[in-house]
Design an enzyme around this catalytic site. Structure first.
Site, mmCIF file in Angstrom:
data_model
loop_
_atom_site.group_PDB
_atom_site.id
_atom_site.type_symbol
_atom_site.label_atom_id
_atom_site.label_comp_id
_atom_site.label_asym_id
_atom_site.label_seq_id
_atom_site.Cartn_x
_atom_site.Cartn_y
_atom_site.Cartn_z
ATOM 1 N N ASN A 183 0.516 -25.036 24.948
ATOM 2 C CA ASN A 183 1.857 -25.425 25.388
ATOM 3 C C ASN A 183 2.489 -24.413 26.336
ATOM 4 O OD1 ASN A 183 1.868 -23.839 22.887
ATOM 5 N ND2 ASN A 183 4.093 -24.040 22.960
ATOM 6 N N ASP A 213 -5.249 -24.894 17.292
ATOM 7 C CA ASP A 213 -4.202 -25.207 16.324
ATOM 8 C C ASP A 213 -3.928 -26.704 16.225
ATOM 9 O OD1 ASP A 213 -3.693 -22.524 15.620
ATOM 10 O OD2 ASP A 213 -2.482 -22.262 17.420
ATOM 11 N N MET A 255 -6.128 -19.250 10.167
ATOM 12 C CA MET A 255 -5.159 -19.262 11.258
ATOM 13 C C MET A 255 -4.233 -20.475 11.164
ATOM 14 S SD MET A 255 -6.942 -18.064 14.802
ATOM 15 C CE MET A 255 -7.052 -16.329 15.232
ATOM 16 N N GLY A 256 -3.016 -20.309 11.700
ATOM 17 C CA GLY A 256 -2.044 -21.387 11.739
ATOM 18 C C GLY A 256 -0.651 -20.870 11.475
ATOM 19 N N GLU A 312 -1.986 -18.657 7.425
ATOM 20 C CA GLU A 312 -1.335 -17.378 7.695
ATOM 21 C C GLU A 312 0.178 -17.528 7.880
ATOM 22 O OE1 GLU A 312 -3.141 -16.030 11.325
ATOM 23 O OE2 GLU A 312 -2.074 -17.489 12.569
ATOM 24 N N TYR A 368 -10.063 -13.956 13.843
ATOM 25 C CA TYR A 368 -10.519 -14.460 15.133
ATOM 26 C C TYR A 368 -11.914 -15.071 15.090
ATOM 27 C CZ TYR A 368 -6.453 -11.843 16.604
ATOM 28 O OH TYR A 368 -5.158 -11.380 16.729
ATOM 29 N N LEU A 369 -12.613 -14.936 13.970
ATOM 30 C CA LEU A 369 -13.936 -15.556 13.855
ATOM 31 C C LEU A 369 -13.876 -17.064 14.067
ATOM 32 C CD1 LEU A 369 -15.378 -13.737 10.703
ATOM 33 C CD2 LEU A 369 -16.131 -13.437 13.062
ATOM 34 N N GLN A 370 -12.743 -17.680 13.732
ATOM 35 C CA GLN A 370 -12.605 -19.130 13.826
ATOM 36 C C GLN A 370 -12.648 -19.646 15.249
ATOM 37 O OE1 GLN A 370 -9.129 -19.937 10.777
ATOM 38 N NE2 GLN A 370 -9.147 -17.834 11.491
ATOM 39 N N ARG A 371 -12.374 -18.768 16.208
ATOM 40 C CA ARG A 371 -12.207 -19.234 17.587
ATOM 41 C C ARG A 371 -13.505 -19.330 18.363
ATOM 42 N NH1 ARG A 371 -6.793 -16.022 19.385
ATOM 43 N NH2 ARG A 371 -8.307 -14.471 20.075
#
Length: 470
Positions: A183, A213, A255-256, A312, A368-371
């Protein structure tokens, strides 16, 4: 050979001694030699010698190893500039490659294809990559590689800064600018497009959506989410097996900040009735420490163990994030730093030990592993990410010059079978604001998600590895 590279009077420039590989020459190093006949620059893996015709003076050097154009019209066509912004993802390079290949196919419509390194920071720094150089094979390898191949940035430019960026684009002969991001990136694209119109500058701007996200307005889901959600689901499936073997309480922080889509994906890990996560806490529902500890005790009584998924961005009844109680670091946007720290998980683990008496309590923060975890990208996500890059270029090329800037949204078609449409929407519709998990995805009577959410997420994530137990 000769090639127009943005010279002051737009005359052709003859090139000799073409080097190999993508290089990043310094614009400052490009100065007329004493004899006035030759312009040279030296850069890693690349040597270019420019022999200008008459009084041609190169203004910029965005090409390091220049491709052969198939026609004079292509050589003189407006340049395309593309950049990546915000947090990387597993499929953002699919969008980049989709846009590049579509631009290459636009015979005679697009000349140079430039990639700005590290988003708009690369435009300011005159740091570009010639994207006509890589072979199709190399581009496919880039597409399958996680993270942002061009580099990224987290920056919200103001109007004055966008004017400076626009000046740079004008000097480079850019006619098309595409920004891949969420965004905030959409808002940057909006400002640049509005300033181009106000200044009567012929530069078309397009936004290519990206965010793990899944919180962009106007979209059913966003490129990057399916792959990150797949990582979360696989991680919880494995972590549940670990907890099944050793028992106790395991807390995983996902994350979130404002939207719980990623944390909710942990529910996809379940196969059997007693599989974890047993509890899922999201930013969309108020979080109470006392209620949390009671939920953990009740789960232990039922299953003899407990796996917890926590966003988070969980908040108390006053809307204050739980992390605010102990976190002090802020990100580049001024937001409280939630990712990259295990503080929330450690806090919740300590609370559980103190209030329940459970001895074995562990916590992990996925961070950051999720990215950008390699080898786990969702097939659906990869295909759709490539498509939005391609569709963004197609839309700009197929609409009149005075068409307002647009983003490419993903809309889910009605029906039981998963199908989508790519629909252009005004870029301001996705700029600045975000969305949260809808109420129908939230279980009303427990910390969990609904079947509606599982049906929403499954086609985006794909089939997960099956794990058997005795």
């Amino acid at each position: 050979m000769f090639l127009f590279i943005g010279a002051k009077n737009r005359n052709p420039i003859h090139l000799e001694d073409l080097g190999y590989g993508i290089a990043r020459p310094s614009f400052e190093a490009m100065r007329p030699p004493p004899n006035g006949n030759t312009y040279e620059t030296t850069a890693p893996f690349c040597k270019l010698t420019f022999r200008p015709t008459s009084d041609t003076i190169p203004a910029f050097l965005p090409l390091y190893k220049s491709p052969y154009f198939s026609s004079i019209s292509a050589m003189n066509a407006p340049a395309m500039l593309i950049a990546q912004s915000g947090g990387p993802s597993m499929v953002i390079n699919q969008s980049l490659v989709g846009a590049i290949l579509e631009a290459r196919a636009a015979e005679g419509r697009i000349g140079r294809i430039l990639g700005a390194r590290h988003g708009i920071d690369g435009i300011d720094a005159n740091d570009f990559v010639d994207l006509r150089v890589p072979s199709d094979e190399m581009l496919e390898e880039i597409a399958r590689t996680p993270s942002s191949a061009l580099g990224s940035c987290r920056r919200k430019p103001n109007v004055a800064e966008c004017d400076t960026l626009l000046d740079k684009m004008i000097a480079l002969g850019v006619g098309y600018f595409f920004y891949i991001g969420g965004n905030d990136s959409a808002d940057t694209a909006r400002i640049i497009a509005e300033r181009a119109i106000e200044r009567n500058v012929s530069i078309r701007v397009g936004h290519i959506p990206k965010t793990i996200d899944c919180d962009l307005l106007e979209n059913d889901h966003t490129p990057g989410y399916g792959s990150a959600a797949r990582f979360v689901a696989c991680a919880f499936r494995g972590d549940d097996l670990d907890n099944r073997a050793l028992g106790g309480v395991k807390i995983d922080v996902v994350m979130g900040r404002d939207a719980g889509f990623l944390t909710a994906a942990s529910a996809l890990a379940r196969i059997r009735p007693d599989d974890g996560p047993h509890l899922i806490y999201l930013p969309e529902k108020p979080f109470s420490v006392d209620a949390f500890c009671k939920d953990v005790k009740d789960t232990l009584a039922t299953f003899g163990r407990c796996v917890v998924a926590v966003s988070e961005g969980i908040r108390d009844e006053n809307g204050r994030t739980i992390a605010e109680r102990f976190a002090t670091e802020h990100d580049s946007h001024g937001n409280l730093q939630l990712s990259g720290t295990g503080a929330l998980g450690d806090y919740l683990a300590r609370v559980v030990r103190e209030k329940t008496g459970v001895k074995r309590v562990r916590a992990d923060t996925f961070g950051y592993l999720q990215r950008t975890f390699p080898g786990i990208a969702s097939e659906t996500d990869s295909i759709e990410a490539r498509a939005v890059g391609r569709e963004a270029v197609r839309y700009v090329l197929s609409t009149p010059e005075n068409t307002p800037p647009a983003t490419i949204t993903i809309r889910r078609n009605p029906g039981a079978k998963y199908a989508i449409s790519f629909v252009p929407a005004p870029v301001q519709a996705v700029a600045k604001n975000t969305r949260s998990l809808p109420k129908e995805f939230l279980a009303p009577d427990r910390p969990d998600v609904t079947l509606d959410f599982l049906q929403f997420a499954r086609p985006l994530v794909g089939t997960l590895p099956f794990c058997q137990i005795l």
